[in-house]
Design an enzyme around this catalytic site. Structure first.
Site, PDB file in Angstrom:
ATOM      1  N   LYS A 268       0.761  -1.100   0.099  1.00 14.76           N
ATOM      2  CA  LYS A 268      -0.101   0.086  -0.117  1.00 14.76           C
ATOM      3  C   LYS A 268       0.869   1.198  -0.076  1.00 14.76           C
ATOM      4  O   LYS A 268       1.759   1.384   0.764  1.00 14.76           O
ATOM      5  CB  LYS A 268      -0.828   0.082   1.225  1.00 14.76           C
ATOM      6  N   ASP A 273      -2.764   9.891   3.828  1.00 12.12           N
ATOM      7  CA  ASP A 273      -4.026   9.922   4.032  1.00 12.12           C
ATOM      8  C   ASP A 273      -4.536  10.596   5.006  1.00 12.12           C
ATOM      9  O   ASP A 273      -4.663  10.388   6.416  1.00 12.12           O
ATOM     10  CB  ASP A 273      -4.217   8.253   4.728  1.00 12.12           C
ATOM     11  N   LYS A 280     -10.329  12.519   8.595  1.00 14.14           N
ATOM     12  CA  LYS A 280      -9.860  12.212   9.755  1.00 14.14           C
ATOM     13  C   LYS A 280      -9.569  13.495  10.722  1.00 14.14           C
ATOM     14  O   LYS A 280      -9.520  14.674  10.353  1.00 14.14           O
ATOM     15  CB  LYS A 280      -8.356  11.681   9.730  1.00 14.14           C
ATOM     16  N   ASP A 291       1.611   6.214   5.717  1.00 13.90           N
ATOM     17  CA  ASP A 291       0.611   5.397   5.083  1.00 13.90           C
ATOM     18  C   ASP A 291       1.228   4.714   3.828  1.00 13.90           C
ATOM     19  O   ASP A 291       0.346   4.078   3.128  1.00 13.90           O
ATOM     20  CB  ASP A 291      -0.747   6.036   4.815  1.00 13.90           C
ATOM     21  N   ASP A 350     -12.198   6.836   3.772  1.00 17.34           N
ATOM     22  CA  ASP A 350     -11.004   6.639   4.657  1.00 17.34           C
ATOM     23  C   ASP A 350     -10.792   5.039   4.711  1.00 17.34           C
ATOM     24  O   ASP A 350      -9.612   4.656   4.990  1.00 17.34           O
ATOM     25  CB  ASP A 350     -11.352   7.165   6.200  1.00 17.34           C
ATOM     26  N   GLU A 352      -9.398   3.599   2.112  1.00 17.45           N
ATOM     27  CA  GLU A 352      -9.076   3.850   0.795  1.00 17.45           C
ATOM     28  C   GLU A 352      -7.868   2.797   0.170  1.00 17.45           C
ATOM     29  O   GLU A 352      -7.710   2.402  -0.624  1.00 17.45           O
ATOM     30  CB  GLU A 352      -8.378   5.202   0.788  1.00 17.45           C
ATOM     31  N   ARG A 354      -7.416  -0.439   1.024  1.00 13.17           N
ATOM     32  CA  ARG A 354      -8.207  -1.767   0.302  1.00 13.17           C
ATOM     33  C   ARG A 354      -8.720  -1.145  -1.122  1.00 13.17           C
ATOM     34  O   ARG A 354      -8.703  -2.315  -1.793  1.00 13.17           O
ATOM     35  CB  ARG A 354      -9.394  -2.416   1.109  1.00 13.17           C
TER      36      ARG A 354
HETATM   37  N1  BES Z   1      -4.329   4.418   7.006  1.00 17.78           N
HETATM   38  C1  BES Z   1      -5.330   4.075   7.784  1.00 17.78           C
HETATM   39  C2  BES Z   1      -5.192   2.894   8.908  1.00 17.78           C
HETATM   40  C3  BES Z   1      -4.529   3.396  10.364  1.00 17.78           C
HETATM   41  C4  BES Z   1      -4.961   4.492  11.184  1.00 17.78           C
HETATM   42  C5  BES Z   1      -3.154   3.028  10.392  1.00 17.78           C
HETATM   43  C6  BES Z   1      -4.294   4.769  11.940  1.00 17.78           C
HETATM   44  C7  BES Z   1      -2.648   3.415  11.436  1.00 17.78           C
HETATM   45  C8  BES Z   1      -3.019   4.339  12.307  1.00 17.78           C
HETATM   46  C9  BES Z   1      -6.508   3.327   6.799  1.00 17.78           C
HETATM   47  O1  BES Z   1      -6.628   3.877   5.714  1.00 17.78           O
HETATM   48  C10 BES Z   1      -7.902   3.939   7.549  1.00 17.78           C
HETATM   49  O2  BES Z   1      -8.146   4.936   7.695  1.00 17.78           O
HETATM   50  N2  BES Z   1      -8.707   2.955   7.955  1.00 17.78           N
HETATM   51  C11 BES Z   1      -9.937   3.111   8.490  1.00 17.78           C
HETATM   52  C12 BES Z   1     -11.091   2.292   7.999  1.00 17.78           C
HETATM   53  C13 BES Z   1     -12.111   2.402   8.720  1.00 17.78           C
HETATM   54  C14 BES Z   1     -12.867   3.480   7.936  1.00 17.78           C
HETATM   55  C15 BES Z   1     -13.144   1.193   8.145  1.00 17.78           C
HETATM   56  C16 BES Z   1      -9.520   2.864  10.020  1.00 17.78           C
HETATM   57  O3  BES Z   1      -8.864   2.083  10.435  1.00 17.78           O
HETATM   58  O4  BES Z   1     -10.274   3.884  10.739  1.00 17.78           O
HETATM   59 ZN    ZN Z   2      -4.864   4.660   4.820  1.00 21.11          ZN
HETATM   60 MN    MN Z   3      -7.649   5.775   5.365  1.00 20.54          MN
END
Ligand code: BES
Ligand code: ZN
Ligand code: MN
Length: 499
Positions: A268, A273, A280, A291, A350, A352, A354
């Site tokens: 990825k 992000d 966020k 990210d 968010d 994104e 996947r």
């Molecule tokens: N890059 C983030 C995941 C992340 C967040 C990694 C904080 C490390 C620290 C990912 O893109 C994300 O935002 N995931 C969301 C998914 C949710 C919207 C289903 C998450 O984990 O909140």
């Molecule tokens: Zn992300």
């Molecule tokens: Mn995200």
């Protein structure tokens, strides 16, 4: 920084410093005993006087030790002998590296690598010495106008092995460790670079530079128009909100016969992000520059594999984009068609990672890989499940899962398996498309993997969620370079298996 391997007695070494361990309470390791004998009890005398207890973390630098050819003797505390395991060894190595750097001893010989560590062999100790020193001395100061570099940095470390018989193995371990350490440093640099410098275009340039540096490596970069003709609607939907063009890098490492199927790594590469329209909260949002650490681990591993010239074929695939809000950005409720033909309702912009990975995974099918491992900072839920100690591991093939777990244990870069049961798939139901891109609060790491599993039916696949392990927050904020050690070990193990 240069490393070499040697056997022989500590009192006979000629170097700026010789390093030996002291157990708690005031007990000499074998190498310390030898120095003590050569110096007529100088070291045991010091310990009796109470200068050092031998606790883990302690150290004592000595000069003018009689009967010893080195300018300095560095004593490193090890804690109690029966408690001395992996973690203690690593800490001792790290303390050594810092003390040598401060002391201005540009060269040294370490006998910590002769210490007994439960369940580990000489090769492991050589390797952990090289990796540990390199990890400890790593600095990211390319963006500071005043660099506080040590006046006489450690330039050369000789790592001792207990016998001549172990020299060839030790040298091999050192060579592998140096390659892994360089891969780790590269991954840390890429991770630490800010989003305004490390853009998708920057990553593409780095891929091309790697390709130029290694003759067995060919690099291709797909542009937005290529993604359009391939029908990568999910990847493109993430890039819509950004002024930076998305890139899809494919690194072909050919070290094996042309017709041998490759091992694929897919990382990825979200260079920042923000969450997009599902933006966020502000706290620690800067850390979302990390990210792209999955991508960085693919770069680092490919670099290590290429410098070791491993006799296998490896493909690195990196989908890169920013995720930003904009008038043209994807919105919650939007439906996109992936390269696989399956449609996705984007309920949260968010989620994104996947979306970029699913199209990259479908694209990877064309290489008929033996196995595919994707690496991603995919879910915050992963940090809740496993904290910062282990990568989450999920996949569709048990032997592959076991191989990845075992590589992680060997490399001290561990993964832990989570279940990918069919029952979790229901959480991705959408009223309007084939699936939603989120599965609700429960088991967020698992439902993210469920999403990916719908794009990996055609190969053996494992997924590493590195959200909790790719970087440190707080005072020593920065990329860790994980899981380059695990991935490189996995590939080294495949070389062994094929041999
Ligand atoms: N890059 C983030 C995941 C992340 C967040 C990694 C904080 C490390 C620290 C990912 O893109 C994300 O935002 N995931 C969301 C998914 C949710 C919207 C289903 C998450 O984990 O909140
Ligand atoms: Zn992300
Ligand atoms: Mn995200």
């Amino acid at each position: 920084m240069e490393f070499s391997v040697k056997s022989g007695s500590p009192e006979k070494q000629r170097s700026a410093c010789v390093v030996v361990g002291i157990y708690e309470p005031r007990r000499l390791s074998a190498a310390a005993e030898e120095l003590d004998a050569a110096s007529d009890g100088f070291i045991s005398g010091l310990l009796r006087r109470g200068d050092m207890e031998g606790k883990l973390g302690q150290s004592l630098m000595l000069t003018h030790v009689p009967g010893v050819l080195c300018d300095r003797v560095l004593l490193i505390g090890l804690g109690r002998e029966r408690d001395f395991t992996d973690g203690g060894f690593r800490q001792a190595v790290s303390v050594m590296a810092n003390r040598l750097q401060e002391a201005g001893a540009a060269e040294a010989v370490s006998y910590l690598s002769n210490l007994h560590v439960k369940g580990r062999d000489t090769l492991w100790r050589v390797r952990e010495t090289v990796l540990g020193v390199s990890h400890t001395l790593y600095r990211f100061d390319q963006l500071k106008s005043k660099k506080d570099q040590p006046r006489r940095p450690l330039r050369k470390l000789t790592v001792s092995v207990p016998s001549r018989r172990e020299l060839p193995g030790g040298e091999q371990a050192q060579r592998e460790a140096v390659a892994i350490a360089e891969g780790v440093s590269f991954a840390r640099d890429l991770g630490n670079l800010p989003g305004n410098i490390c853009t998708p275009t920057y990553l593409a340039e780095q891929a091309e530079a790697l390709g130029k540096a290694h003759k067995q490596l060919k690099v291709e970069v797909l542009e937005r128009k290529d993604m359009e003709s391939l029908g990568m609607g999910a990847l493109l939907s993430v890039a819509r909100g950004s002024r930076q063009p998305p890139k899809l890098m494919i690194m072909h490492y050919q070290g094996g016969p042309r017709d041998q199927k490759p091992y694929a790594l897919v990382g990825k590469g979200i260079t920042f992000d923000s969450g997009g329209i599902s933006i966020k909260p502000g706290a620690a949002m800067d850390e979302m520059k990390f990210d792209m650490c999955g991508a960085a681990s693919v770069f680092g591993t490919i670099k290590a594999v290429a410098s070791l010239e491993l006799p296998i074929n490896v493909i690195g695939v990196v989908p890169a984009s920013e995720n930003l809000p904009d008038g043209d950005a994807s919105k919650p409720g939007d439906i996109v068609t992936t390269m696989s033909g399956q449609t996705v309702e984007i309920l949260n912009t968010d989620a994104e990672g996947r979306l970029v990975l699913c199209d990259a995974l479908t694209y990877t099918e064309r290489y008929e890989p033996q196995t595919v491992i994707d690496i991603a900072t995919l879910t915050g839920a992963c940090i809740i499940a496993l904290g910062h100690q282990a990568h989450a591991l999920l996949g569709n093939n048990n032997p592959l899962i076991n191989d990845v777990l075992s590589a992680g244990r060997k490399a001290g870069d561990r993964a832990w398996e989570l279940p990918l049961w069919e029952e979790y798939q229901d959480q991705l139901k959408s009223n309007f498309a084939d699936m939603a891109n989120i599965g609700g609060r429960p088991a967020g790491t698992i439902t993210a993997a469920c999403f990916l599993s719908r794009f990996t039916k055609k190969f053996r696949w494992a997924h590493l969620d590195i959200a909790g392990t790719a970087w440190n927050s707080g005072d020593n904020k920065g990329a860790t370079g994980k899981p380059v050690p695990l991935l490189t070990q996995y590939l080294l193990d495949r070389v062994e298996e094929n041999a």
